[in-house]
Write a protein that holds these residues in place. Structure first.
Motif, PDB file in Angstrom:
ATOM      1  N   GLY A   1      11.225   7.052   6.686  1.00 50.83           N
ATOM      2  CA  GLY A   1      12.325   6.519   7.476  1.00 50.83           C
ATOM      3  C   GLY A   1      13.662   6.706   6.787  1.00 50.83           C
ATOM      4  O   GLY A   1      14.681   6.941   7.429  1.00 50.83           O
ATOM      5  N   GLY A   2      13.675   6.595   5.460  1.00 54.60           N
ATOM      6  CA  GLY A   2      14.932   6.711   4.719  1.00 54.60           C
ATOM      7  C   GLY A   2      15.411   8.143   4.631  1.00 54.60           C
ATOM      8  O   GLY A   2      16.605   8.416   4.746  1.00 54.60           O
TER       9      GLY A   2
ATOM     10  N   THR B   1       0.829  -1.211   0.000  1.00 57.64           N
ATOM     11  CA  THR B   1       0.000   0.000   0.000  1.00 57.64           C
ATOM     12  C   THR B   1       0.861   1.257   0.000  1.00 57.64           C
ATOM     13  O   THR B   1       2.041   1.223   0.353  1.00 57.64           O
ATOM     14  CB  THR B   1      -0.924   0.061   1.227  1.00 57.64           C
ATOM     15  N   ARG B   2       0.224   2.369  -0.395  1.00 58.06           N
ATOM     16  CA  ARG B   2       0.881   3.673  -0.367  1.00 58.06           C
ATOM     17  C   ARG B   2       1.379   3.986   1.024  1.00 58.06           C
ATOM     18  O   ARG B   2       2.495   4.444   1.202  1.00 58.06           O
ATOM     19  CB  ARG B   2      -0.133   4.752  -0.737  1.00 58.06           C
TER      20      ARG B   2
ATOM     21  N   ARG C   1       4.603   2.297   1.773  1.00 58.30           N
ATOM     22  CA  ARG C   1       5.676   2.887   0.977  1.00 58.30           C
ATOM     23  C   ARG C   1       6.136   4.199   1.612  1.00 58.30           C
ATOM     24  O   ARG C   1       7.330   4.477   1.736  1.00 58.30           O
ATOM     25  CB  ARG C   1       5.158   3.098  -0.446  1.00 58.30           C
ATOM     26  N   TYR C   2       5.162   5.012   2.061  1.00 64.22           N
ATOM     27  CA  TYR C   2       5.494   6.308   2.651  1.00 64.22           C
ATOM     28  C   TYR C   2       6.203   6.137   3.989  1.00 64.22           C
ATOM     29  O   TYR C   2       7.110   6.902   4.313  1.00 64.22           O
ATOM     30  CB  TYR C   2       4.220   7.147   2.831  1.00 64.22           C
TER      31      TYR C   2
ATOM     32  N   ALA D   1      10.943  12.792   1.596  1.00 63.59           N
ATOM     33  CA  ALA D   1       9.545  12.373   1.568  1.00 63.59           C
ATOM     34  C   ALA D   1       8.634  13.597   1.528  1.00 63.59           C
ATOM     35  O   ALA D   1       7.678  13.654   0.753  1.00 63.59           O
ATOM     36  CB  ALA D   1       9.230  11.501   2.775  1.00 63.59           C
TER      37      ALA D   1
ATOM     38  N   PHE E   1       8.267   3.833   4.839  1.00 63.69           N
ATOM     39  CA  PHE E   1       9.678   3.537   4.604  1.00 63.69           C
ATOM     40  C   PHE E   1      10.411   4.729   3.999  1.00 63.69           C
ATOM     41  O   PHE E   1      11.564   4.995   4.340  1.00 63.69           O
ATOM     42  CB  PHE E   1       9.822   2.281   3.729  1.00 63.69           C
ATOM     43  N   ALA E   2       9.735   5.451   3.112  1.00 61.99           N
ATOM     44  CA  ALA E   2      10.383   6.627   2.517  1.00 61.99           C
ATOM     45  C   ALA E   2      10.693   7.669   3.589  1.00 61.99           C
ATOM     46  O   ALA E   2      11.776   8.255   3.602  1.00 61.99           O
ATOM     47  CB  ALA E   2       9.492   7.226   1.429  1.00 61.99           C
TER      48      ALA E   2
ATOM     49  N   ILE F   1       4.632  14.079   0.149  1.00 58.36           N
ATOM     50  CA  ILE F   1       3.972  13.218   1.128  1.00 58.36           C
ATOM     51  C   ILE F   1       3.615  14.040   2.364  1.00 58.36           C
ATOM     52  O   ILE F   1       4.429  14.820   2.854  1.00 58.36           O
ATOM     53  CB  ILE F   1       4.899  12.047   1.519  1.00 58.36           C
ATOM     54  N   ASN F   2       2.410  13.847   2.861  1.00 56.94           N
ATOM     55  CA  ASN F   2       1.980  14.524   4.080  1.00 56.94           C
ATOM     56  C   ASN F   2       2.551  13.739   5.259  1.00 56.94           C
ATOM     57  O   ASN F   2       1.900  12.875   5.836  1.00 56.94           O
ATOM     58  CB  ASN F   2       0.455  14.570   4.122  1.00 56.94           C
TER      59      ASN F   2
END
Ligand SMILES: Nc1ncnc2c1ncn2[C@@H]1O[C@H](COP(=O)(O)OP(=O)(O)O)[C@@H](O)[C@H]1O
Ligand SMILES: [Mg+2]
Lengths: 438, 262
Positions: A317-318, A307-308, A311-312, A323, A314-315, A328-329
């Motif tokens: 976190g990276g 799911t989105r 994905r968000y 992000a 992990f993004a 991304i909110n």
């Protein structure tokens, strides 16, 4: 798609430089880190089995182990997302205690006495459960709001939560233990009644095997659709067979643990059965809390990988800044993560309250540390950005194996704590080494 | 190029301060379709800050932004993308722990009919776009942290051109690239220009961009020294603008131009 054809060539070239083991791992795409964890778990199990003189690897002990691991395993799946985004939640043990109290008080006093719901009514346990889950979700969302929108560090918010919700758990009944729970509610906690029996366990096992086959086939279809390099067929078959053997093996173990004789006698009396001389063999099968934990694990894995939202997570976190720049909110995602963590603490509260058949204000004390340890031992990086649900659940099983193994060996509680603490530190050190090498 | 039509984007009297530092102070700049405007200046001149206001990363303290002659409200990166403004950040702004395809589609994922991520479709599209930019790139399964500087740069560039940008901001896009890859980026800029995309090309080094740009805009200490067509000024004159803040006759002076003591 000329570039996919050239893409396969260097892969094959690289594969030929490796030994047989390397080729095998590459073809099956088995995660070496996960393999290491399974290896550690097997070693611990064999060691404890040997030290306890053959008491550890028995259906009875393994079945108990699975039930005891369930509540921490459920919370560890949420802790993965929290830690992946470089946060921490120290309040889950206290939320568990508070929500357990609420579920207990609702079904024992408030709903029957004040709302006048009859003792036998299913509304009793359903309302108590839903109310508890709702409260846990709200607590998590509130803490998430403080972290995400007021920018208070998660460490502080949840450290406050650790004290606040523990205090609140005492407040509900001024410290009195609430018992016993509604008989239907108790099924959530396992026990002979709270298991699904041999037949349904096999059904679940076979359904799981079918699901594995469908997943593998579907993955293959997807890769073919875009002409990506495929796994060799033997690797697919091997993976499918391995998964099925593990699933059916686990079902087999659960089905070899019989009900205790006293319970069989009571059951026979109630159902007008005659017990033969050798006793009646009624298998436990998979315990309901274990089914709940597995279901939570599947849903959480789906959420993180497909799911989105996942994905968000992990993004963020990276690279939180990247992000945010990608649109991304991040605050809203963060709030949802903490709300989810709260909800999972509520699920764990239901499991442990049902299992103890009582709600106490000390319930769940130190569970936050076990949960964090499970996630971290399971490969969740405290630096953020990396972690898996399956790893965390395996971590929970590993922690619980150590703990109940030591109980089996008659080791004193203080020494148990010393061992668990040391294992955590060593595990994280090994993980640091692994990540440096990778 | 039709300079009588409204510019694609126009930033008017933009100011922003961090603490006491006026990072951008009353800066104005515009861009027409199919035009390349080079934004030049020393490190710390305020170039990145100015364009981060356009891309929605920072909130300006004062000033207005117009897109196609109409006032645009850009409060966050999502708003900017809605106006077709795509940005290659100086820091690249990649999520290091996920792979190239996930980065390309971050925030704009392709979904299956069931509402789940369509990773296969995203990877296929990523292979297509990356194949155009950097044909030798094959490491689609690895997190971008494992890629080389040049490969990471290609991922950041691919992300910006993937979604039909109308306004492209490139903040020092060749900083991590070798000469061959730099030439590739120049080629890409020319191609996008032909497609009618407006490009802000940011650099602290005039030699990188002078030949590509239609106009240059020089900043110093947060203020615009001046703006000029590259045909009206020499490289040395632009260097004078960057270093001394001296506006040559061929340029339109801005508020940051050095005023000669009368
Ligand atoms: N987020 C920030 N916080 C505080 N100061 C900043 C921030 N971003 C930029 N600055 C300051 O603003 C000035 C302009 O920086 P920048 O726009 O990055 O310059 P350039 O891109 O031209 O090299 C510098 O003095 C820098 O230190
Ligand atoms: Mg800059």
């Amino acid at each position: 798609m000329a570039d996919t054809a050239t893409g396969a060539a260097p892969d094959r070239a690289r594969a030929s430089e490796q030994g047989a083991v390397g080729r095998f791992l590459q073809a099956t795409e088995i995660d070496t880190r996960m393999l290491g964890m399974v290896g550690a778990l097997v070693l611990i199990w064999l060691g404890l089995h040997f030290l306890s003189g053959g008491l550890f690897l028995t259906p009875r002990n393994l079945w108990n182990l699975s039930v005891q691991s369930a509540s921490i395993a459920v919370m560890a799946t949420g802790m993965v997302l929290v830690i992946v985004t470089r946060n921490i939640d120290l309040s889950v043990g206290s939320i568990l205690g508070f929500v357990g109290m609420i579920m207990g008080v609702l079904q024992v006093t408030i709903l029957p006495q004040m709302a006048g719901i009859a003792q036998g009514s299913p509304a009793l346990w359903i309302l108590a459960l839903l109310a508890g889950l709702g409260v846990s979700l709200l607590i998590g969302a509130f803490q998430g709001f403080l972290v995400a929108y007021l920018s208070i560090p998660a460490f502080i918010v949840t450290l406050g939560g650790l004290l606040v919700w523990r205090g609140a758990a005492w407040w509900v009944t001024s410290g009195q233990t609430v018992a016993p729970m509604n008989p239907t509610f108790r099924l959530i906690g396992g026990g002979p009644e709270g298991s699904i029996g041999a037949f349904w366990s096999w059904v679940v096992g076979l359904a799981a095997c079918a699901a594995v086959a469908v997943l593998l086939a579907n993955g293959r279809r997807q890769r073919r659709r875009f002409k990506f390099p495929q796994r060799p067929v033997w690797a697919e078959v091997f993976l499918g067979a391995l998964a099925c053997v593990l699933i059916l093996g686990a079902v087999g173990v659960a089905n070899s643990y019989p009900w205790p004789a006293a319970i069989v006698r009571r059951y026979a009396q109630a159902n007008n059965l005659s017990v033969p001389d050798g006793g009646l063999f009624i298998a436990h099968g998979i315990a309901i809390p274990v089914l709940i934990a597995v279901a939570v694990g599947i849903v959480m894995t789906f959420l993180t990988n497909r799911t989105r939202f996942g994905r968000y997570v992990f993004a963020i976190g990276g690279n939180p800044e990247a992000a945010a720049l990608a649109g991304i909110n991040t605050r809203w995602v963060l709030l949802k993560i903490f709300a989810l963590m709260g909800l999972l603490a509520g699920v764990a509260a239901a499991i442990s309250t049902a299992r103890l058949n009582a709600a106490t204000n000390a319930q769940g004390t130190l569970d936050e540390l076990l949960t964090i340890a499970a996630a971290v031992i399971g490969g969740t990086s405290l630096a953020g950005g990396a972690g898996t649900i399956a790893g965390a659940m395996l971590g929970a099983l590993l922690m619980q194996s150590l703990q109940s193994g030591m109980v089996l060996l008659g080791i004193d509680t203080p020494l148990q704590n010393i061992v668990v603490g040391a294992v955590l530190v060593v595990a994280v050190w090994l993980d640091t080494l692994y990540r440096k090498r990778a | 190029m039709d300079n009588h039509a409204a510019p694609l984007v126009e930033m008017r009297d933009i100011s922003i301060a961090f603490g006491g530092i006026r990072a951008v102070d009353g800066a104005s700049i515009d861009l027409y379709p199919g035009e390349v405007v080079a934004l030049l200046g020393h490190n710390g001149a305020g170039k990145s800050t100015l364009i981060k206001i356009l891309s929605g990363a920072y909130k300006r303290d004062a000033g207005t932004i117009l897109v196609n002659g109409e006032e645009a409200s850009i409060a966050n990166p999502r708003d900017a993308k809605k106006y077709g403004i795509e940005t290659i950040y100086q820091t690249l702004a990649l999520a290091d722990n996920v792979d190239a395809a996930a980065n390309l589609f971050l925030g704009r994922e392709i979904m299956t009919p069931f509402g789940t991520l369509d990773d296969a479709a995203m990877e296929a599209k990523a292979r297509e776009v990356m194949g155009r930019l950097n044909p030798r790139f094959q490491r689609f399964k690895e997190p971008v942290v494992k890629l080389s500087g040049g490969q990471r740069q290609s991922v950041a560039i691919a992300r910006a051109i993937l979604f039909d940008a109308r306004i492209l901001i490139m903040d020092e896009p060749t900083a991590a690239l070798g000469p061959q890859e730099t030439a590739q980026v120049s080629e890409l800029v020319m191609q996008l220009k032909k497609e009618g995309i407006g490009i802000f090309l940011i650099s602290h080094d005039i030699h990188d961009v002078f030949d590509l740009a239609d106009r240059v805009c020089v900043m110093k200490n947060g203020r615009v020294v001046g703006t000029a067509r590259t045909s009206d000024v020499t490289q040395d004159e632009v260097l004078g603008m960057i270093i001394l803040g001296k506006c040559p006759p061929g340029a339109v002076p801005g508020p940051g131009a050095m005023t000669l003591a009368a």
